[in-house]
Motif scaffolding. Structure first.
Motif, PDB file in Angstrom:
ATOM      1  N   THR A 124      31.813  38.929  40.567  1.00 30.17           N
ATOM      2  CA  THR A 124      32.698  38.127  39.721  1.00 30.17           C
ATOM      3  C   THR A 124      32.703  38.709  38.311  1.00 30.17           C
ATOM      4  O   THR A 124      31.718  39.290  37.859  1.00 30.17           O
ATOM      5  CB  THR A 124      32.253  36.654  39.666  1.00 30.17           C
ATOM      6  N   GLU A 246      43.689  28.001  36.210  1.00 27.65           N
ATOM      7  CA  GLU A 246      43.926  29.019  37.226  1.00 27.65           C
ATOM      8  C   GLU A 246      44.523  30.258  36.555  1.00 27.65           C
ATOM      9  O   GLU A 246      45.446  30.132  35.754  1.00 27.65           O
ATOM     10  CB  GLU A 246      44.922  28.506  38.268  1.00 27.65           C
ATOM     11  N   PRO A 247      44.045  31.452  36.884  1.00 30.71           N
ATOM     12  CA  PRO A 247      44.608  32.654  36.264  1.00 30.71           C
ATOM     13  C   PRO A 247      46.052  32.906  36.690  1.00 30.71           C
ATOM     14  O   PRO A 247      46.824  33.508  35.945  1.00 30.71           O
ATOM     15  CB  PRO A 247      43.677  33.769  36.743  1.00 30.71           C
ATOM     16  N   ILE A 278      37.277  29.445  35.193  1.00 28.22           N
ATOM     17  CA  ILE A 278      38.430  30.111  35.798  1.00 28.22           C
ATOM     18  C   ILE A 278      38.469  29.744  37.273  1.00 28.22           C
ATOM     19  O   ILE A 278      37.572  30.109  38.047  1.00 28.22           O
ATOM     20  CB  ILE A 278      38.349  31.641  35.627  1.00 28.22           C
ATOM     21  N   GLU A 280      39.612  30.483  40.532  1.00 24.85           N
ATOM     22  CA  GLU A 280      40.133  31.596  41.335  1.00 24.85           C
ATOM     23  C   GLU A 280      40.239  31.198  42.811  1.00 24.85           C
ATOM     24  O   GLU A 280      40.284  32.052  43.697  1.00 24.85           O
ATOM     25  CB  GLU A 280      39.224  32.813  41.203  1.00 24.85           C
ATOM     26  N   ALA A 283      43.827  32.409  43.854  1.00 26.94           N
ATOM     27  CA  ALA A 283      44.217  33.735  43.371  1.00 26.94           C
ATOM     28  C   ALA A 283      43.140  34.793  43.578  1.00 26.94           C
ATOM     29  O   ALA A 283      43.430  35.989  43.486  1.00 26.94           O
ATOM     30  CB  ALA A 283      44.575  33.658  41.884  1.00 26.94           C
ATOM     31  N   GLY A 284      41.904  34.377  43.872  1.00 26.44           N
ATOM     32  CA  GLY A 284      40.814  35.317  43.971  1.00 26.44           C
ATOM     33  C   GLY A 284      40.670  35.962  45.332  1.00 26.44           C
ATOM     34  O   GLY A 284      41.512  35.809  46.218  1.00 26.44           O
ATOM     35  N   PHE A 292      39.461  39.737  41.655  1.00 21.63           N
ATOM     36  CA  PHE A 292      39.721  38.464  40.985  1.00 21.63           C
ATOM     37  C   PHE A 292      40.922  38.606  40.063  1.00 21.63           C
ATOM     38  O   PHE A 292      41.066  39.624  39.367  1.00 21.63           O
ATOM     39  CB  PHE A 292      38.477  38.007  40.215  1.00 21.63           C
ATOM     40  N   ALA A 293      41.783  37.589  40.050  1.00 21.71           N
ATOM     41  CA  ALA A 293      43.019  37.668  39.273  1.00 21.71           C
ATOM     42  C   ALA A 293      42.757  37.753  37.784  1.00 21.71           C
ATOM     43  O   ALA A 293      43.554  38.332  37.043  1.00 21.71           O
ATOM     44  CB  ALA A 293      43.901  36.459  39.583  1.00 21.71           C
ATOM     45  N   SER A 294      41.644  37.202  37.315  1.00 17.08           N
ATOM     46  CA  SER A 294      41.341  37.253  35.883  1.00 17.08           C
ATOM     47  C   SER A 294      41.099  38.681  35.405  1.00 17.08           C
ATOM     48  O   SER A 294      41.187  38.956  34.205  1.00 17.08           O
ATOM     49  CB  SER A 294      40.130  36.375  35.561  1.00 17.08           C
ATOM     50  N   THR A 304      33.206  30.951  37.286  1.00 15.79           N
ATOM     51  CA  THR A 304      34.316  31.359  38.151  1.00 15.79           C
ATOM     52  C   THR A 304      34.197  30.627  39.483  1.00 15.79           C
ATOM     53  O   THR A 304      33.104  30.557  40.063  1.00 15.79           O
ATOM     54  CB  THR A 304      34.295  32.881  38.385  1.00 15.79           C
ATOM     55  N   THR A 306      35.445  30.135  43.487  1.00 17.05           N
ATOM     56  CA  THR A 306      36.073  30.753  44.654  1.00 17.05           C
ATOM     57  C   THR A 306      36.013  29.794  45.836  1.00 17.05           C
ATOM     58  O   THR A 306      35.119  28.947  45.923  1.00 17.05           O
ATOM     59  CB  THR A 306      35.387  32.076  45.033  1.00 17.05           C
TER      60      THR A 306
END
Length: 495
Positions: A124, A246-247, A278, A280, A283-284, A292-294, A304, A306
């Motif tokens: 992460t 959310e990213p 965040i 994710e 998006a992760g 990861f989208a971030s 983070t 998930t």
């Protein structure tokens, strides 16, 4: 163009033909009968996108009980990102089944829990020492992140954002923005949740600019951040334990925030001692072409989250964060009977193995390139596709009237229905229900993906053309009625 994007390590466990095939109408007679039984036995509170019953799945194909092979553009809402029958997931879970199914990690321990935590701590974003806690669902991860932030800071408030989705529990419903179907009829909700504006480039609520001018992405981010800081000031920045974002906003419409917005939130969190969480969950795990989208924004959350694709279809979620935050909670303060179940942990270890050679991330980027080539031109070719957006294999089309941006949920619904009838499973989303989102498995073949894209593209062209004709007829009828009314109004004086 090849139909095999995946590496040898991702060879299918079953071998369904990777082609769309309709043996019956969709849904077929067996699915219709089974759906009637579902209606007699299952709570009506469960919705359904497409009432077909799946019998087998392989890479980009779902085969139903009627023998129809459907192209999967949903991945179980981003859960089966490495496919719904990945061989390593099956192998690892089967091996664990031979040993034991459960002990409860809070009672007696097993190594797979620690191995999953180690991988997440290492992968992460964030160059700091981390700890991980495992749970079962995304909503659990969100709620536990809030608990951890409150324990570590001694503060109570939580900042969330427009267009957010964080889950279906009472706290996460309070954090979610969309009223129907998620919040409707379920209040009152927990207090201490404050909502701020997001930085949606298409619909820049906070951006101030001259009438008729289009706000730049930088203006959107700057204005949104100013509004967020004003919200913090209004409620007392010193009272906030966490801000959760959310990213890429999922259910809110796959909204990619204006560049600089997430980095600005990172700065605000640092300035006011707020834990940046965040989310994710959707998006992760490789969905956007990075783990990861971030990472696209060059930021790291203090925590983070998930879930979804983390365990290849088995229920598992995780909270990974700074060691000092994660260890601030008293012993026994975190947990859950099923948290980090050993079957789900083995599945997650299989998912991690699938990402090792880099092919899945490359696949996500190839999916985006293929989709952009086919779908992005629809923004200029139609009057109702307002935007094509997203990253990697997390893509969306928003339907709205040109100029006014009045949402057109009716068009999104009709396009999706036509895709379903032709064997392509699509999902809608968005605050107004006017977005079609694409979440194909990262193991889908490009030839199969291209076939699904053409079905989607043609459905959009047909539906928007029919809408334009209907609108023109309606306008002609209005003009005719107005003219007739005008003649009628002056006719007495003609006599």
């Amino acid at each position: 163009m090849t139909d095999r994007l995946t590496s040898a390590a991702s060879a299918p466990a079953v071998d369904l033909p990777q082609s769309r095939y309709l043996a019956t109408a969709v849904p077929g007679p067996r699915s219709v009968a089974l759906h009637r039984e579902r209606q007699a036995q299952v709570s009506g509170g469960f919705g359904i996108v497409l009432p077909v019953f799946v019998e087998q799945a392989d890479r980009g194909i779902l085969q139903d009980v009627d023998g129809n092979r459907l192209i999967d553009f949903a991945s179980g809402i981003a859960v089966t990102s490495i496919g719904a029958s990945h061989p390593r997931v099956r192998e690892r879970v089967a091996a664990q089944l031979e040993k034991f199914t459960h002990t409860c990690f809070m009672v007696t321990e097993y190594e797979s829990f620690t191995r999953v935590a180690r991988w997440l701590n290492e992968h992460t974003p964030g160059d700091f020492e981390k700890r991980t806690a495992l749970f079962s669902t995304g909503a659990e991860a969100v709620e536990n992140a809030v608990k951890i932030a409150r324990s570590a800071t001694g503060r109570g408030k939580v900042l969330v954002f427009d267009e957010a989705y964080h889950g279906r529990s009472l706290l996460t419903m309070a954090m979610t923005a969309k009223e129907n179907p998620y919040r409707l009829n379920f209040g009152p909700f927990p207090a201490e949740v404050v909502r701020a504006v997001s930085a949606n480039p298409l619909r820049p609520v906070a951006a101030q600019h001259d009438a008729g001018a289009v706000a730049s992405a930088a203006d959107v981010a700057t204005a949104a951040l100013a509004s967020v800081e004003a919200t913090l000031a209004e409620h007392g920045a010193q009272n906030f334990a966490a801000m959760v974002i959310e990213p890429i906003q999922g259910e809110g419409g796959f909204v990619v925030p204006a560049p600089g917005f997430l980095a600005g939130l990172r700065d605000l969190a640092d300035r006011y001692g707020i834990v940046l969480v965040i989310d994710e969950i959707q998006a992760g795990m490789g969905r956007t072409g990075t783990l990861f989208a971030s990472e696209h924004e060059g930021i790291a959350g203090d925590i983070t989250l998930t879930a979804k694709a983390l365990a290849g279809g088995l229920p598992l979620s995780a909270v990974t964060g700074r060691a000092e935050l994660m260890d601030a909670v008293h012993a026994g303060g975190l947990g859950g009977t099923y948290a980090g179940n050993p079957l789900a942990c083995e599945a997650a270890l299989a998912v991690f193995e699938a990402f090792e050679d880099g092919c899945l991330l490359a696949n996500a980027r190839a999916i985006e390139a293929a989709a952009r080539e086919v779908l992005e031109p629809l923004v200029s070719e139609t009057d109702s596709v307002a935007e094509f957006r997203g990253r990697g294999a997390m893509l969306a089309l928003e339907f709205a009237d040109r100029g006014t941006l009045a949402p057109r949920a009716d068009l999104a619904k009709e396009v999706s229905a036509r895709c379903h009838a032709q064997g392509v499973l699509t999902l809608t989303c968005g605050t107004y229900g006017n977005v079609i989102r694409l979440l194909p498995p990262l193991v889908i073949g490009l030839d199969l993906f291209a076939d699904g894209l053409q079905v989607l593209r043609q459905a959009i062209l047909d539906v928007t053309a029919e809408d334009s004709v209907a609108a023109a007829r309606s306008l002609t009828a209005e003009h005719s009625a107005a003219s007739e009314h005008s003649v009628t109004a002056v006719s007495p004086s003609l006599g």
